[in-house]
Design an enzyme around this catalytic site. Structure first.
Site, PDB file in Angstrom:
ATOM      1  CG  ASP A   9      -1.616   2.020 -14.282  1.00 49.21           C
ATOM      2  OD1 ASP A   9      -1.462   1.621 -13.008  1.00 49.21           O
ATOM      3  OD2 ASP A   9      -0.772   2.043 -15.364  1.00 49.21           O
ATOM      4  CG  ASP A  11       3.752   3.275 -11.483  1.00 49.77           C
ATOM      5  OD1 ASP A  11       4.163   4.447 -11.168  1.00 49.77           O
ATOM      6  OD2 ASP A  11       3.835   2.252 -10.890  1.00 49.77           O
TER       7      ASP A  11
HETATM    8  C1  BG6 Z   1       2.996  -0.881 -11.321  1.00 56.71           C
HETATM    9  C2  BG6 Z   1       3.867  -0.842 -12.430  1.00 56.71           C
HETATM   10  O1  BG6 Z   1       2.194   0.039 -11.459  1.00 56.71           O
HETATM   11  O2  BG6 Z   1       3.476  -1.324 -10.173  1.00 56.71           O
HETATM   12  C3  BG6 Z   1       4.807  -2.530 -12.502  1.00 56.71           C
HETATM   13  O3  BG6 Z   1       3.499  -0.765 -13.514  1.00 56.71           O
HETATM   14  C4  BG6 Z   1       5.318  -2.350 -10.696  1.00 56.71           C
HETATM   15  O4  BG6 Z   1       5.732  -2.195 -13.231  1.00 56.71           O
HETATM   16  C5  BG6 Z   1       4.275  -2.410  -9.798  1.00 56.71           C
HETATM   17  O5  BG6 Z   1       6.079  -3.537 -10.826  1.00 56.71           O
HETATM   18  C6  BG6 Z   1       4.736  -2.458  -8.325  1.00 56.71           C
HETATM   19  O6  BG6 Z   1       5.370  -1.447  -8.131  1.00 56.71           O
HETATM   20  P1  BG6 Z   1       6.109  -1.025  -6.768  1.00 56.71           P
HETATM   21  O7  BG6 Z   1       6.264   0.421  -6.704  1.00 56.71           O
HETATM   22  O8  BG6 Z   1       5.199  -1.624  -5.571  1.00 56.71           O
HETATM   23  O9  BG6 Z   1       7.493  -1.861  -6.823  1.00 56.71           O
HETATM   24 MG    MG Z   2       1.082   1.326 -15.571  1.00 58.51          MG
END
Ligand code: BG6
Ligand code: MG
Length: 215
Positions: A9, A11
């Site tokens: 993963d 984030d």
């Molecule tokens: C994930 C995060 O990696 O991506 C979430 O953990 C986030 O918190 C999701 O909502 C979607 O991200 P983005 O950048 O497309 O808004």
């Molecule tokens: Mg994450």
């Protein structure tokens, strides 16, 4: 026999963008007078942008017409992308870069498997593209975690079966997805924050050796 693929993963595992997600949701919800805190934020880990908004609204007991939701998610994403400009190669989390290097040296296939539509921007900004064999992001999947789709696609992309892969995740939804995919997993965080990881949790990638990760 050690595992042959590591599906990360992004984030909250490789980079601290989980904090940027929190700050940008916080800014938008404050402007709208919608209650939101870190406890609710924890539920958003691994979940898509629109599903995150739905969780926030449900927790706050607020109803917003469907057609107005994209204005809110767009605004949150604009705040988020502004914060992403601060990312540099130094923004990777403790042990992340060292782990990617060590796994690469062992010939392990490495993928980023993220629900985020911003994943490729982030990967470029922190300068880890060359260390990856594949990226599957939020633009390529129909269903976000806890659905296993992103991990199954990532395994396929690197030419491995699910049982040959370990998933590294900071989200309960991500651990659920790894289980549904039939993959091993390691949680990043605390055992209390990731109850479904069944104790297989470390505080950061600096706390686990490459061999332990692949076992
Ligand atoms: C994930 C995060 O990696 O991506 C979430 O953990 C986030 O918190 C999701 O909502 C979607 O991200 P983005 O950048 O497309 O808004
Ligand atoms: Mg994450």
């Amino acid at each position: 026999m050690l595992l042959q693929g590591a599906l990360f993963d992004l984030d909250g595992v490789l980079v601290s963008t989980d904090e940027y997600h929190y700050r940008s949701w916080k800014k938008m919800t404050e402007e709208e007078g919608i209650a939101f805190d870190r406890k609710v934020n924890h539920r958003l880990r691994g979940v898509s942008r629109l599903e995150s908004l739905n969780i926030i609204l449900e927790e706050a007991g607020v109803e917003v017409p469907e057609e107005k939701k994209s204005a809110l998610t767009d605004r949150k994403n604009a705040y988020y992308r502004e914060l992403l400009k601060d990312l540099t190669p130094d923004s990777t989390l403790p042990g992340a870069r060292e782990m990617l290097t060590a796994l690469g040296e062992r010939g392990v296939k490495i993928a980023v498997a993220s629900s985020s539509k911003n994943a490729r921007t982030i990967v470029a900004q922190i300068g880890i593209e060359d260390m990856l064999d594949a990226i599957v992001d939020g633009t390529e999947i129909e269903r976000s975690k806890p659905d296993p789709e992103v991990f199954l696609k990532a395994a396929e992309r690197v030419g491995l079966t699910p049982s040959q892969c370990v998933v590294i995740e900071d989200a309960e939804a991500g651990i659920e997805a790894a289980k549904a995919a039939g993959m091993k997993f390691v949680g990043i965080g605390t055992p209390e924050g990731l109850p479904n990881a069944e104790g297989r949790v470390v505080a950061s990638l600096a706390e686990i050796s490459p061999d332990a990760l692949l076992q």
